[in-house]
Write an enzyme that holds these catalytic residues in place. Structure first.
Site, PDB file in Angstrom:
ATOM      1  N   GLY A   1       0.812  -1.207   0.000  1.00  0.00           N
ATOM      2  CA  GLY A   1       0.000   0.000   0.000  1.00  0.00           C
ATOM      3  C   GLY A   1       0.848   1.262   0.000  1.00  0.00           C
TER       4      GLY A   1
ATOM      5  CB  CYS B   1      -8.969  -7.510   4.770  1.00  0.00           C
ATOM      6  SG  CYS B   1     -10.517  -7.045   3.980  1.00  0.00           S
TER       7      CYS B   1
ATOM      8  CD  GLU C   1     -10.958  -0.184   1.254  1.00  0.00           C
ATOM      9  OE1 GLU C   1     -10.820  -0.370   2.477  1.00  0.00           O
ATOM     10  OE2 GLU C   1     -11.678   0.710   0.793  1.00  0.00           O
TER      11      GLU C   1
END
Length: 470
Positions: free
Chosen positions: A207, A258, A224
């Site tokens: 990320g 997640c 996310e």
């Protein structure tokens, strides 16, 4: 369950072909075709049609990649895609309309409104744990907003990646959408080129790489990223229902979710009852030997298998712990009071291990959560309304669910997204439409009644009047 073979073969796209593909997509967007409501509706219907017509082939690919049963794949992915499409189709005509807002007296006569417009070509980088949903969910939001997209499925879920690369050109507008398969080299090349928005689902390390690459072009991002989602259980809870819902949300997809509960916080005096209830539900759901259950999945790769198993070193295992690397099987496992500095409590587990952490009072759970990075989700079970309110106002998380697992993901009216280390931006429903839109400010004024108050030369009288109007 029989052993499943995980394909390591991915039809990787030529890195050299990525730049021309992006240019083609961006050129198509400038044609304006994606802005038409009829085009958006047709593409959304085609996504729905693809999932329904090809569900058997999708089920096979998911079983090959993750060892999933068909019902779990439908519940976790296919059903969610269809629900999101239906929700967007129902509301899209309203979402695209100008949104009127009030106009202050100083700008009268006139009118003001917000006009949603598409951003352009969206880069969607999916994740392997829900390889269909985490590509198509942001795609639905992007298409609803009038964008086209370049899609990069995860190479770890190789069979679903290959299937998406085959099906998307069959069902969607070939000039507007493209799929790039591959791994590190292809993703690195994709990030070298400017798109109008990047949607990435995955881990924090990658990320940060995505965000750094996006910064070169000042490209907005939706990240996310997950994290360690806490589950607080108060002794006032309904024990049977709580245990069932924790087990369902933790061990779906073999814990590779997640928003799965990453650890449980519970008072020491109530912990034995909760642990026994969880053990009983694990047996009810997956039998005494989950290895033979048709409803329990497998770890996606040998690398992730070894990572998850390493978290058990030196731990107090109160249930489970068996594993088989040949079949990438890890038994549903419960660990009691792991060291807070251990990898099990420092890293997102992303596997079928549930740590139970005891506290002397349930109030301490708030401090425990707040000493760590903001999670993607937070779960609270109990009937104590005062404590419920205290948790809501004293902690921060991307999403909160009270007395259940990740059922918020089934509501398209709620945004799905993180906060802080767990992500930025959100999609689902109107929130997703807005996320992939530019909400353009528009004011239109009349030529009639042009008050010279704002024009030079300025006088004390004009200044006095101006201060009353503003």
């Amino acid at each position: 369950m029989q052993a499943v073979s995980l394909s390591n073969q991915v039809n990787t796209a030529s890195v050299a072909g990525i730049a021309p593909k992006i240019r083609q997509l961006k050129t198509f967007f400038t044609s304006g075709k994606t802005k038409a409501l009829v085009w958006r509706i047709e593409q959304l219907k085609q996504i729905r049609k693809m999932v329904l017509e090809q569900q058997d082939e999708i089920f096979v690919a998911m079983r090959q990649d993750l060892g999933r049963c068909n019902m779990e794949s439908w519940t976790a992915e296919l059903g969610g895609v269809i629900s999101e499409v239906d929700h967007s189709l129902k509301h899209l005509k309203k979402w695209v309309k100008p949104r009127k807002v009030a106009t202050p007296i100083i700008a009268q006569p006139g009118k003001s409104y917000i006009l949603p417009e598409p951003l352009g070509t969206i880069l969607i980088i999916g994740a392997w744990n829900y390889p269909l949903l985490l590509v198509l969910s942001p795609l639905i939001s992007a298409v609803s907003a009038g964008n086209n997209a370049l899609i990069k499925p995860s190479e770890l879920s190789a069979n679903v990646s290959k299937l998406l690369a085959k099906l998307i050109p069959q069902y969607l507008d070939n000039d507007a959408f493209a799929v790039v398969e591959g791994a590190f080299d292809e993703t690195t090349e994709l990030l070298k080129h400017q798109c109008e928005h990047i949607s990435y689902t995955g881990g924090e390390v990658v990320g940060k790489i995505v965000m750094r690459a996006a910064a070169e072009f000042l490209t907005p991002v939706t990240l996310e990223l997950g994290g360690k989602s806490p589950c607080i259980v108060d002794s006032s809870t309904d024990l049977e229902v709580t245990a069932a819902r924790i087990v369902w949300s933790k061990w779906m997809n073999a814990g590779q979710t997640c928003v799965a509960p990453d650890y449980v916080l519970v008072e020491k005096s109530f912990a034995p009852q909760l642990i026994d209830a969880i053990k009983n539900k694990l047996t009810d759901f997956y039998t005494v030997d989950a290895a033979n259950s048709q409803d329990y999945g497998r770890i996606v790769s040998e690398r992730h298998f070894l990572r998850v198993i390493s978290y058990l070193d030196g731990q107090d295992i109160v249930h489970g712990g068996k594993h088989d690397i040949t079949n990438k099987y890890i038994e549903p496992t419960v660990v009691l009071n792991p060291d807070h500095d251990s990898p099990l409590m420092q890293q997102e587990i992303f596997g079928p291990i549930l740590p139970i952490v005891t506290v002397t009072s349930i109030d301490q759970s708030i401090s425990f959560v707040n000493q760590r990075a903001k999670p993607l989700a937070l779960y609270l079970f109990g009937k104590n309304k005062d404590f419920e309110q205290q948790v809501l106002t004293s902690t921060s998380a991307g999403m909160v669910c009270i007395n259940d697992g990740f059922m918020f993901a089934a509501n398209p009216n709620l945004p799905f997204g993180g906060v802080g280390n767990s992500g930025t931006g959100a999609y689902h429903g109107k929130i997703g439409f807005d996320n992939f839109s530019h909400l353009k400010t528009v004011m239109k004024r009349s030529f009639w009644f042009d008050v010279p108050l704002r024009y030079p030369p300025f006088t004390a009288k004009k200044f006095k009047l101006l201060k009353k109007l503003i």
